[in-house]
Structure formats: structure tokens, C-alpha cells
Enzyme design. Structure first.
Site, PDB file in Angstrom:
ATOM      1  N   PRO A   9       2.419  18.224 152.798  1.00  0.00           N
ATOM      2  CA  PRO A   9       2.305  19.439 152.002  1.00  0.00           C
ATOM      3  C   PRO A   9       2.234  20.717 152.829  1.00  0.00           C
ATOM      4  CG  PRO A   9       0.329  18.082 151.777  1.00  0.00           C
ATOM      5  CD  PRO A   9       1.313  17.298 152.562  1.00  0.00           C
ATOM      6  N   ASN A  10       2.921  21.709 152.323  1.00  0.00           N
ATOM      7  CA  ASN A  10       2.937  23.076 152.839  1.00  0.00           C
ATOM      8  C   ASN A  10       3.720  23.263 154.131  1.00  0.00           C
ATOM      9  OD1 ASN A  10       1.358  24.235 150.707  1.00  0.00           O
ATOM     10  ND2 ASN A  10      -0.408  23.221 151.615  1.00  0.00           N
ATOM     11  N   ARG A  17       3.327  30.815 156.496  1.00  0.00           N
ATOM     12  CA  ARG A  17       1.896  30.511 156.621  1.00  0.00           C
ATOM     13  C   ARG A  17       1.302  31.332 157.762  1.00  0.00           C
ATOM     14  NH1 ARG A  17       0.604  24.243 156.473  1.00  0.00           N
ATOM     15  NH2 ARG A  17      -1.435  25.065 155.961  1.00  0.00           N
ATOM     16  N   TYR A  22       0.221  28.657 163.067  1.00  0.00           N
ATOM     17  CA  TYR A  22       1.410  27.800 163.014  1.00  0.00           C
ATOM     18  C   TYR A  22       2.625  28.362 163.740  1.00  0.00           C
ATOM     19  CZ  TYR A  22      -1.392  25.484 159.510  1.00  0.00           C
ATOM     20  OH  TYR A  22      -2.416  24.834 158.862  1.00  0.00           O
ATOM     21  N   ASN A  71       3.640  14.144 160.123  1.00  0.00           N
ATOM     22  CA  ASN A  71       2.657  15.206 160.016  1.00  0.00           C
ATOM     23  C   ASN A  71       2.195  15.189 158.562  1.00  0.00           C
ATOM     24  OD1 ASN A  71       1.184  17.538 159.701  1.00  0.00           O
ATOM     25  ND2 ASN A  71       2.524  18.780 160.991  1.00  0.00           N
ATOM     26  N   ALA A  74      -2.394  18.339 155.029  1.00  0.00           N
ATOM     27  CA  ALA A  74      -3.764  18.198 154.529  1.00  0.00           C
ATOM     28  C   ALA A  74      -4.109  16.760 154.146  1.00  0.00           C
ATOM     29  CB  ALA A  74      -3.990  19.127 153.340  1.00  0.00           C
ATOM     30  N   GLU A  95       1.241  10.425 164.838  1.00  0.00           N
ATOM     31  CA  GLU A  95       0.834  11.535 163.972  1.00  0.00           C
ATOM     32  C   GLU A  95       0.925  12.827 164.782  1.00  0.00           C
ATOM     33  OE1 GLU A  95      -2.673  11.105 161.355  1.00  0.00           O
ATOM     34  OE2 GLU A  95      -3.445  12.851 162.437  1.00  0.00           O
ATOM     35  N   HIS A  97       0.483  17.217 164.716  1.00  0.00           N
ATOM     36  CA  HIS A  97      -0.010  18.439 164.073  1.00  0.00           C
ATOM     37  C   HIS A  97       0.391  19.628 164.924  1.00  0.00           C
ATOM     38  CE1 HIS A  97      -2.250  16.304 161.049  1.00  0.00           C
ATOM     39  NE2 HIS A  97      -2.613  15.468 162.008  1.00  0.00           N
ATOM     40  N   ARG A 104     -10.273  23.565 164.863  1.00  0.00           N
ATOM     41  CA  ARG A 104     -10.272  24.364 163.635  1.00  0.00           C
ATOM     42  C   ARG A 104     -11.510  24.051 162.788  1.00  0.00           C
ATOM     43  NH1 ARG A 104      -4.692  24.367 160.784  1.00  0.00           N
ATOM     44  NH2 ARG A 104      -5.724  26.107 159.744  1.00  0.00           N
TER      45      ARG A 104
END
Length: 145
Positions: A9-10, A17, A22, A71, A74, A95, A97, A104
Site C-alpha cells: 500500500p501507498n 509522499r 522516501y 516491500n 504498512a 523484504e 523498505h 522511525r
């Protein structure tokens, strides 16, 4: 050899963003970078993006790929359903990111999906995808010998 890159998502909103987190590149820039890498390395790659958990799970369940870069966005932090789907996938998988999730907010620091992947790359921007692709390509080609 076919590699699958799954974005959650996103991620389709890259470039819109928070650019401090990012970067300035867009989702199209990311896809182009991945496709260019695949062409240079003689690898077939599919880049899949969905904002919907079930669509991601359905794509993973097809099991028609030799390596996976994911990725989960969320979903990283709470999707036991995606975690279980990843556990079924018996190919090299990483995975990724774009941001450093460990630097964060507290809720972003936990990954329920990383433990069923070979490893996690976090905080290296879009370049993390290339590192992950290099790994899954190398391990996939070694295991097919």
C-alpha cells in the site's frame, strides 16, 4: 528465471509522499529502474503493486516465480495473513523498505513479515531493491544447478 517484486500500500504514491523520508523518485521511476536491471541481467521480472492485502496474498499464492522481493508497506507491521503467505513461498525472498524503518516511529520498527524472508534491506532508498534482486537472482541460480 522469473523474479517477482511486490509493492504494498501507498508505494504507488512515491514522489507524492514525504520526500524527506522516501526521496523524490516516483513509482514509475522505481519500476523503470527494476526493469532496466532485469534487462541488463537477462532476467524476467514482474513488478506488482496493490493497496489491498488479499490481492497481494493471491499474487503470492500463484507461486510462479523463482525469487521474490517484497516491500509490504504498512502491512509489514501487522499482516499475519501476508506473513503466512510468505511462509508458503519456498524461493529466495527479501523484504525491502525504502526508508529505515528501525529509525522511525516505534510502530514502524516491528516487522511480522521479515522473519519468514531470507533477510531485510531497510533504509537504502530505491537501491535496496537492486541489492535484493541481486541476492535472489544469485541464490535462485545457485539452487537451480
Amino acid at each position: 528465471m522469473k523474479l517477482l517484486v511486490v509493492n504494498g500500500p501507498n508505494l504507488n504514491m512515491l514522489g507524492k509522499r514525504d520526500r524527506n523520508v522516501y526521496g523524490n523518485f516516483t513509482y514509475d521511476d522505481l519500476v523503470r529502474m527494476i526493469e532496466d536491471w532485469a534487462k541488463r541481467n537477462g532476467v524476467e521480472v514482474e513488478v506488482f503493486q496493490s493497496n489491498h492485502e488479499g490481492e497481494i496474498i493471491d499474487r503470492l499464492h500463484r507461486l510462479d516465480f523463482d525469487g521474490l522481493v517484497i516491500n509490504p508497506g504498512a502491512f509489514t507491521h501487522y499482516s499475519y495473513a501476508i506473513r503466512d503467505a510468505l511462509e508458503i513461498v519456498k524461493v529466495p525472498k527479501v523484504e525491502v523498505h525504502i526508508s529505515n524503518i528501525h529509525g522511525r516511529e516505534e510502530f514502524r520498527r516491528k516487522s511480522v513479515t521479515a522473519e519468514v524472508c531470507d533477510g531485510q534491506i531497510s533504509g537504502l532508498g530505491a537501491y535496496g531493491y537492486i541489492l535484493a534482486l541481486e541476492y535472489v537472482r544469485k541464490v535462485s541460480s545457485e539452487s537451480s544447478k
